[in-house]
Design an enzyme around this catalytic site. Structure first.
Site, PDB file in Angstrom:
ATOM      1  N   GLY A   1       0.927  -1.286   0.061  1.00  0.00           N
ATOM      2  CA  GLY A   1       0.079  -0.063   0.027  1.00  0.00           C
ATOM      3  C   GLY A   1       0.878   1.242  -0.079  1.00  0.00           C
ATOM      4  O   GLY A   1       2.066   1.323  -0.459  1.00  0.00           O
ATOM      5  N   HIS A   2       0.194   2.393   0.454  1.00  0.00           N
ATOM      6  CA  HIS A   2       0.964   3.496   0.396  1.00  0.00           C
ATOM      7  C   HIS A   2       1.532   3.912   1.784  1.00  0.00           C
ATOM      8  O   HIS A   2       2.369   4.995   1.781  1.00  0.00           O
ATOM      9  CB  HIS A   2       0.016   4.820   0.166  1.00  0.00           C
ATOM     10  CG  HIS A   2      -0.915   4.574  -1.114  1.00  0.00           C
ATOM     11  ND1 HIS A   2      -1.943   5.391  -1.296  1.00  0.00           N
ATOM     12  CD2 HIS A   2      -0.632   3.785  -2.265  1.00  0.00           C
ATOM     13  CE1 HIS A   2      -2.402   5.007  -2.727  1.00  0.00           C
ATOM     14  NE2 HIS A   2      -1.413   4.137  -2.994  1.00  0.00           N
ATOM     15  N   GLY A   3       1.420   3.175   2.749  1.00  0.00           N
ATOM     16  CA  GLY A   3       2.236   3.425   4.037  1.00  0.00           C
ATOM     17  C   GLY A   3       1.125   4.027   5.270  1.00  0.00           C
ATOM     18  O   GLY A   3       0.030   3.955   5.006  1.00  0.00           O
TER      19      GLY A   3
END
Length: 144
Positions: free
Chosen positions: A101-103
């Protein structure tokens, strides 16, 4: 169906002393968990999963909330593991396995020049695997 029209899996609003413990959520059509205008929240031992390419499937979306503790969790949704938005303070994220994912994201803040406030965010002892970022702050450019 556009992402903005898809439902959030679990939405909590105006809750005090909220405990979310031991749940698993697969393939939510949008955000898995949304926390809005809540105080004293504990989220632990949860697992949130969606495919790597899932759009707008944040694991935990927090806004206008305070004193939120998230620990011992697994989040891999293809989007933000945790999104911390305007009006949130005293957010502690500990021992999270995040990814893909994006974090973990603070923001997006300042859209259309609006003032945004986020205070006292701690990310400790977390593992990021196949994420675009670790912990980050997302802001919009100032328009003059």
């Amino acid at each position: 169906m556009p992402a903005s029209e898809r439902p959030t899996q679990l939405h909590f609003q105006n809750c005090n002393d909220l405990n979310i413990i031991g749940i698993t959520s697969f393939n939510s059509p949008r955000n898995h968990i949304e926390i809005k205008e809540c105080k004293r929240v504990k989220i632990t031992k949860i697992k949130l999963v969606a495919p790597d390419d899932s759009p707008n499937t944040d694991g935990i979306d927090i806004s206008e909330s305070s004193d939120v503790d998230i620990y011992d969790t697994v989040v891999g949704t293809g989007d933000d593991c945790v999104a911390i938005n305007n009006g949130s303070m005293n957010i502690n994220i500990t021992r999270m396995n995040c990814g893909p994912g994006h974090g973990i994201s603070v923001g997006s803040l300042g859209r259309d020049g609006e003032e945004s406030m986020v205070e006292n965010i701690q990310v400790t002892d977390c593992t990021f695997v196949r994420t675009e970022n670790g912990a980050r702050i997302k802001t919009w450019p100032c328009l003059k």
